[in-house]
Design a protein around this motif. Structure first.
Motif, mmCIF file in Angstrom:
data_model
loop_
_atom_site.group_PDB
_atom_site.id
_atom_site.type_symbol
_atom_site.label_atom_id
_atom_site.label_comp_id
_atom_site.label_asym_id
_atom_site.label_seq_id
_atom_site.Cartn_x
_atom_site.Cartn_y
_atom_site.Cartn_z
ATOM 1 N N ARG A 144 0.858 -1.181 0.000
ATOM 2 C CA ARG A 144 0.000 0.000 0.000
ATOM 3 C C ARG A 144 0.897 1.234 0.000
ATOM 4 N N GLN A 145 0.884 1.956 -1.084
ATOM 5 C CA GLN A 145 1.776 3.098 -1.217
ATOM 6 C C GLN A 145 1.166 4.340 -0.565
ATOM 7 N N PRO A 146 1.932 5.051 0.252
ATOM 8 C CA PRO A 146 1.422 6.294 0.850
ATOM 9 C C PRO A 146 1.245 7.370 -0.206
ATOM 10 N N GLU A 147 0.264 8.251 -0.003
ATOM 11 C CA GLU A 147 0.045 9.347 -0.940
ATOM 12 C C GLU A 147 1.213 10.330 -0.903
ATOM 13 N N GLU A 148 1.651 10.677 0.300
ATOM 14 C CA GLU A 148 2.812 11.552 0.453
ATOM 15 C C GLU A 148 4.002 10.696 0.868
ATOM 16 N N ASP A 191 5.742 10.611 8.938
ATOM 17 C CA ASP A 191 4.737 10.210 7.960
ATOM 18 C C ASP A 191 3.605 11.230 8.008
ATOM 19 N N ASN A 237 1.164 11.393 6.107
ATOM 20 C CA ASN A 237 -0.120 10.795 5.748
ATOM 21 C C ASN A 237 -0.970 10.523 6.977
ATOM 22 N N THR A 238 -0.318 10.246 8.092
ATOM 23 C CA THR A 238 -1.041 9.925 9.325
ATOM 24 C C THR A 238 -0.625 10.829 10.483
ATOM 25 N N TYR A 244 1.391 -0.228 5.796
ATOM 26 C CA TYR A 244 1.698 -0.313 4.372
ATOM 27 C C TYR A 244 1.986 -1.731 3.867
#
Length: 251
Positions: free
Chosen positions: A28-32, A89, A91-92, A110
């Motif tokens: 699962r690739q992070p958006e940022e 991170d 993203n979170t 991920y």
């Protein structure tokens, strides 16, 4: 000298049981993009980089070698102390120290399938990581002195256990040059061994792995290390050439 460095780098990978070689076919690739403040010779940073390879995750690397002045103060401003590795991170809104906690977090958020349930490295892993650092003569631990900062981030295609990629990462670290780490873990058995093995015996095997597919489409080769420097429009293979280029351009 380069041959000796390549030999000790190979021994360092052997000390870690060649962890950080195989990469996941899917993740699962992070958006940022993840951000990692670390330094190459740090044993605990090594464990996190292994996990990044195995989970097929890229990251922006901010090298923080001892004596460094470029990103160590920045890391302290973010987290309150100069302790590494430090994962950020966005993203979170997560900020983490401690390699075991970072690895558990990466696998939970991920990882896919069985990659999510792999236990965090234990005492034996730490011993192997320390041995790998010692075998490299503690390269990638200390800053080399005053250097020039690039305007744009460099990109390095690499995987953690690659002996030749390690030599380039050490140089980037000592020069405090930030870069995007493009992990190219070997996703299928046909990729094991040097590139000529696949070319000779497994040429018809489909290419697997996000960055491996990307590199094959762009260059027609799957060879690491591969450096892209948008600041000088430079693209190059071969660790000795890359090291020389980095020291001349940014040293």
């Amino acid at each position: 000298m380069h041959a000796i460095n390549a030999l000790t780098s190979t021994l360092a990978s052997t000390a870690r049981g060649w962890r950080g070689t195989r990469g996941a076919k899917r993740s699962r690739q992070p958006e940022e993009m993840l951000q990692l403040y670390e330094y190459e010779g740090c044993p605990f940073c090594r464990l996190v980089r292994e996990a990044l390879t195995e989970l097929d995750l890229d990251a922006v690397i901010y090298p923080c070698p001892r004596g460094g002045t470029r990103f160590r103060p920045q890391a302290e401003a973010i987290g309150g102390r100069q302790q590494f590795p430090l994962l950020v991170d966005d993203n979170t809104d997560t900020l983490l120290y401690e390699s075991s906690e970072i690895i558990a977090y990466l696998r939970e958020h991920y990882g896919e399938g069985r990659n999510r349930g792999v236990a965090a490295p234990g005492a034996l892993a730490a011993i192997g990581a320390n041995a790998a650092t010692a075998l490299r003569g503690f390269a990638g631990i200390r800053a080399s002195g005053a250097t020039r900062a690039p305007g744009e981030l460099l990109e390095l295609y690499s995987f953690e256990s690659s002996p030749f990629s390690r030599l380039v990462r050490e140089t980037l670290c000592e020069l405090e040059v930030p870069y995007i780490l493009r992990n190219m873990g070997k996703a299928v058995n046909a990729d094991m061994g040097p590139p000529w093995v696949r070319e000779k015996f497994f040429a018809d095997t489909p290419v697997e792995g996000r960055n491996r597919k990307r590199m094959m489409e762009e260059t027609g080769r799957m060879q690491v290390p591969y450096l892209i420097d948008p600041n000088t429009d430079t693209r190059m293979y071969e660790s000795a050439d890359i090291e020389r280029y980095l020291r001349t351009t940014y040293g």
